[in-house]
Design a protein around this motif. Structure first.
Motif, PDB file in Angstrom:
ATOM      1  N   LEU A  89      26.548  12.551  29.054  1.00 60.45           N
ATOM      2  CA  LEU A  89      26.616  11.287  28.269  1.00 60.45           C
ATOM      3  C   LEU A  89      27.694  10.610  28.042  1.00 60.45           C
ATOM      4  CD1 LEU A  89      23.441  11.788  25.799  1.00 60.45           C
ATOM      5  CD2 LEU A  89      23.462  10.592  28.117  1.00 60.45           C
ATOM      6  N   ALA A  90      28.852  11.235  28.391  1.00 58.72           N
ATOM      7  CA  ALA A  90      30.201  10.724  28.322  1.00 58.72           C
ATOM      8  C   ALA A  90      30.543   9.506  28.953  1.00 58.72           C
ATOM      9  CB  ALA A  90      31.359  11.858  28.334  1.00 58.72           C
ATOM     10  N   GLU A  91      31.271   8.329  27.873  1.00 55.78           N
ATOM     11  CA  GLU A  91      31.443   7.302  28.727  1.00 55.78           C
ATOM     12  C   GLU A  91      32.347   6.332  27.606  1.00 55.78           C
ATOM     13  OE1 GLU A  91      30.720   2.967  29.652  1.00 55.78           O
ATOM     14  OE2 GLU A  91      30.224   3.819  27.952  1.00 55.78           O
ATOM     15  N   PRO A  92      33.320   5.869  28.082  1.00 56.51           N
ATOM     16  CA  PRO A  92      34.574   5.009  27.270  1.00 56.51           C
ATOM     17  C   PRO A  92      33.636   3.982  26.165  1.00 56.51           C
ATOM     18  CG  PRO A  92      35.214   4.916  29.355  1.00 56.51           C
ATOM     19  CD  PRO A  92      33.622   5.472  29.527  1.00 56.51           C
ATOM     20  N   GLY A  93      32.614   3.382  26.616  1.00 52.65           N
ATOM     21  CA  GLY A  93      31.720   2.491  25.814  1.00 52.65           C
ATOM     22  C   GLY A  93      31.009   3.286  24.606  1.00 52.65           C
ATOM     23  N   ILE A  94      30.632   4.505  25.005  1.00 50.44           N
ATOM     24  CA  ILE A  94      29.754   5.231  23.970  1.00 50.44           C
ATOM     25  C   ILE A  94      30.383   6.277  23.004  1.00 50.44           C
ATOM     26  CG2 ILE A  94      27.885   6.909  23.767  1.00 50.44           C
ATOM     27  CD1 ILE A  94      26.823   5.877  26.625  1.00 50.44           C
ATOM     28  N   MET A  95      31.741   6.600  23.820  1.00 56.01           N
ATOM     29  CA  MET A  95      32.630   7.713  22.820  1.00 56.01           C
ATOM     30  C   MET A  95      33.446   6.980  21.804  1.00 56.01           C
ATOM     31  SD  MET A  95      31.166  10.514  23.576  1.00 56.01           S
ATOM     32  CE  MET A  95      29.787  11.018  24.664  1.00 56.01           C
ATOM     33  N   GLY A 133      40.046  10.206  19.658  1.00 52.95           N
ATOM     34  CA  GLY A 133      40.424  11.271  18.718  1.00 52.95           C
ATOM     35  C   GLY A 133      39.435  11.514  17.590  1.00 52.95           C
ATOM     36  N   ILE A 134      39.107  10.091  16.973  1.00 54.01           N
ATOM     37  CA  ILE A 134      38.214  10.325  15.776  1.00 54.01           C
ATOM     38  C   ILE A 134      36.812  10.783  16.167  1.00 54.01           C
ATOM     39  CG2 ILE A 134      36.987   8.984  14.125  1.00 54.01           C
ATOM     40  CD1 ILE A 134      39.168   6.905  13.993  1.00 54.01           C
ATOM     41  N   LEU A 146      29.480  18.789  19.325  1.00 58.85           N
ATOM     42  CA  LEU A 146      30.047  18.477  20.751  1.00 58.85           C
ATOM     43  C   LEU A 146      28.883  18.413  21.928  1.00 58.85           C
ATOM     44  CD1 LEU A 146      33.508  20.178  20.770  1.00 58.85           C
ATOM     45  CD2 LEU A 146      33.081  17.845  20.458  1.00 58.85           C
ATOM     46  N   SER A 147      27.648  18.832  21.290  1.00 56.47           N
ATOM     47  CA  SER A 147      26.584  18.780  22.513  1.00 56.47           C
ATOM     48  C   SER A 147      26.593  17.263  22.925  1.00 56.47           C
ATOM     49  CB  SER A 147      25.305  19.122  21.594  1.00 56.47           C
ATOM     50  OG  SER A 147      24.931  18.408  20.695  1.00 56.47           O
ATOM     51  N   PRO A 148      25.869  17.110  24.029  1.00 58.40           N
ATOM     52  CA  PRO A 148      25.999  15.712  24.527  1.00 58.40           C
ATOM     53  C   PRO A 148      25.308  14.636  23.624  1.00 58.40           C
ATOM     54  CG  PRO A 148      25.418  17.317  26.316  1.00 58.40           C
ATOM     55  CD  PRO A 148      25.569  18.298  25.186  1.00 58.40           C
ATOM     56  N   VAL A 149      24.201  14.840  23.228  1.00 57.30           N
ATOM     57  CA  VAL A 149      23.310  13.990  22.719  1.00 57.30           C
ATOM     58  C   VAL A 149      23.834  13.697  21.297  1.00 57.30           C
ATOM     59  CG1 VAL A 149      21.180  13.464  21.554  1.00 57.30           C
ATOM     60  CG2 VAL A 149      20.980  14.410  23.911  1.00 57.30           C
ATOM     61  N   ARG A 150      24.592  14.763  20.264  1.00 51.06           N
ATOM     62  CA  ARG A 150      24.832  14.529  19.276  1.00 51.06           C
ATOM     63  C   ARG A 150      26.175  13.796  19.301  1.00 51.06           C
ATOM     64  NH1 ARG A 150      23.606  19.788  15.302  1.00 51.06           N
ATOM     65  NH2 ARG A 150      21.417  19.771  15.858  1.00 51.06           N
ATOM     66  N   LEU A 151      26.983  14.457  20.098  1.00 49.43           N
ATOM     67  CA  LEU A 151      28.373  13.622  20.481  1.00 49.43           C
ATOM     68  C   LEU A 151      28.065  12.025  20.795  1.00 49.43           C
ATOM     69  CD1 LEU A 151      31.347  14.087  20.429  1.00 49.43           C
ATOM     70  CD2 LEU A 151      31.335  14.542  22.946  1.00 49.43           C
ATOM     71  N   ALA A 152      27.033  11.634  21.709  1.00 48.62           N
ATOM     72  CA  ALA A 152      26.872  10.400  21.929  1.00 48.62           C
ATOM     73  C   ALA A 152      26.236   9.648  20.744  1.00 48.62           C
ATOM     74  CB  ALA A 152      25.828  10.392  23.058  1.00 48.62           C
ATOM     75  N   ILE A 153      25.822  10.376  19.948  1.00 46.21           N
ATOM     76  CA  ILE A 153      25.184   9.490  18.676  1.00 46.21           C
ATOM     77  C   ILE A 153      26.504   9.332  17.731  1.00 46.21           C
ATOM     78  CG2 ILE A 153      24.099   9.704  16.637  1.00 46.21           C
ATOM     79  CD1 ILE A 153      21.701  11.455  18.090  1.00 46.21           C
ATOM     80  N   GLY A 155      29.553   9.238  18.639  1.00 51.02           N
ATOM     81  CA  GLY A 155      30.356   8.206  19.375  1.00 51.02           C
ATOM     82  C   GLY A 155      29.824   6.778  18.956  1.00 51.02           C
ATOM     83  N   THR A 156      28.474   6.647  18.965  1.00 49.71           N
ATOM     84  CA  THR A 156      27.971   5.164  18.856  1.00 49.71           C
ATOM     85  C   THR A 156      28.114   4.775  17.355  1.00 49.71           C
ATOM     86  OG1 THR A 156      26.290   5.775  20.600  1.00 49.71           O
ATOM     87  CG2 THR A 156      25.657   4.026  19.032  1.00 49.71           C
ATOM     88  N   VAL A 157      27.910   5.773  16.393  1.00 52.65           N
ATOM     89  CA  VAL A 157      28.111   5.313  15.123  1.00 52.65           C
ATOM     90  C   VAL A 157      29.444   5.086  14.771  1.00 52.65           C
ATOM     91  CG1 VAL A 157      27.921   6.366  12.764  1.00 52.65           C
ATOM     92  CG2 VAL A 157      26.236   6.902  14.439  1.00 52.65           C
ATOM     93  N   ILE A 158      30.514   6.015  15.259  1.00 52.25           N
ATOM     94  CA  ILE A 158      32.043   5.686  15.024  1.00 52.25           C
ATOM     95  C   ILE A 158      32.566   4.506  15.813  1.00 52.25           C
ATOM     96  CG2 ILE A 158      34.379   6.424  15.381  1.00 52.25           C
ATOM     97  CD1 ILE A 158      32.897   8.051  13.265  1.00 52.25           C
ATOM     98  N   GLY A 159      31.857   4.435  16.887  1.00 48.64           N
ATOM     99  CA  GLY A 159      32.130   3.043  17.676  1.00 48.64           C
ATOM    100  C   GLY A 159      31.716   1.604  16.971  1.00 48.64           C
TER     101      GLY A 159
END
Length: 335
Positions: A89-95, A133-134, A146-153, A155-159
């Motif tokens: 799920l890693a992607e610049p717009g999500i992370m 970095g954040i 660092l699991s995919p779904v949790r990291l995506a969530i 990343g979405t929140v921080i983004g």
């Protein structure tokens, strides 16, 4: 297996031909009809006094070139991030990478309003590094962060936080109209000088990404396996981070945040080429350029004669794709 071995080369040939065709269509299609003869004369016998020539050279040409570069850059950045982090799920717009760039550009417009295009691109680089970095920093200290779904969530929140902070700064300092361009990814506002300046940074990032293909393939098998094979994993991660920073920072500086290109394209390419990032990364660049160019052409006529932001098109494809991946693969990483 034989098809997968030959697919990258076939994709390059077909992809490059399609890229040329899309670039030509981008020059010919727009809100204003321009005779093909005028377009040819604008390219080879430019007359500054001719309005149609001005539209072709200062609007349609940089738009065609910029869209192809941005699509390729975002797709290659997504492929790198997925391979290095082993997160599908890693992607610049999500992370948070793109949102960090938008915040940095907003701050530069507030505190350095006379900044040059080069300085603004450098600010975008710094912002992309800050956003990533954040997200990864917080993810590394959370349980299973660092699991995919949790990291995506995360990343979405921080983004969303970084984007909201940028919007708040823009409103407080009364520059919302100036910065709105970076929130809506309006490719029709690409500036020729910015596009041609960013070419060097994007091509450098692409070159680094392609050179890392074999190393990313090994790293995607797992860090323990990579270390046992003698790979300097830290050096690979730093080089990949620099490439992502160059690719994403340049793309956001040019056109603002465009989500899901880096998520969708590497998965499509991986389905045909297999798990070897020597093929995935360059082919992602080709398919990403084609995808964004097609999305841009569609955005011109979705609400004709008005422009539709291209991120609307990419989101219509990307959101269902994101939900499909999250549902199908759950929270597991892939090797």
């Amino acid at each position: 297996m034989q098809v997968k071995n030959y697919f990258p080369g076939m994709l390059w040939l077909a992809g490059l031909a399609l890229i040329v065709l899309l670039a030509v269509l981008s020059l010919f299609l727009g809100a204003k009809h321009i005779d093909p003869a005028l377009i040819r004369s604008a390219l080879f016998q430019f007359d500054p006094a001719n309005i149609d020539h001005q539209i072709v050279i200062n609007s349609r040409l940089p738009r065609a070139v910029g869209t192809l570069l941005i699509g390729g850059a975002l797709a290659m950045a997504g492929a790198l991030m997925q391979g290095v982090t082993r997160n599908y799920l890693a992607e610049p717009g999500i992370m948070g990478v793109s949102d960090g760039s938008v915040l940095a550009i907003t701050l530069s417009m507030v505190f350095l309003p006379q900044a040059t295009d080069l300085e603004r691109i450098v600010f975008s680089f710094a912002g992309s590094a800050l956003g990533a970095g954040i997200v990864f920093g917080i993810g590394s200290i959370l349980p299973n962060g660092l699991s995919p779904v949790r990291l995506a969530i995360l990343g979405t929140v921080i983004g969303a936080f970084l984007s909201s902070l940028a919007a708040a700064v823009a409103v407080y300092f009364q520059i919302p109209q100036d910065i709105s361009f970076w929130y809506h990814a309006r490719l029709h506002q690409l500036q020729p000088g910015q596009v041609y300046l960013a070419v060097a940074f994007i091509l450098t990032g692409m070159l680094i990404a392609c050179r890392l293909g074999r190393s990313v393939t090994i790293l995607s098998m797992g860090e323990d396996i990579a270390i046992s094979l003698g790979q300097r994993t830290l050096a690979v991660k730093i080089a990949a981070g620099a490439a992502v920073m160059l690719l994403t920072g340049s793309a956001v500086a040019l056109a603002g945040k465009i989500a899901f290109v880096g998520l969708i394209i590497p998965h499509i390419v991986r389905f045909f080429t297999g798990a070897d990032y020597k093929g995935i990364i360059p082919c992602s660049g080709v398919i990403g350029a084609i995808f964004l160019s097609l999305s841009d052409l569609l955005s011109r006529f979705m609400n004709y004669p008005f422009e539709t932001p291209v991120d609307v098109i990419t989101s219509l494809v990307g959101v269902p794709f994101f939900l499909y991946l999250a549902r199908k693969k759950g929270g597991n990483r892939y090797a």
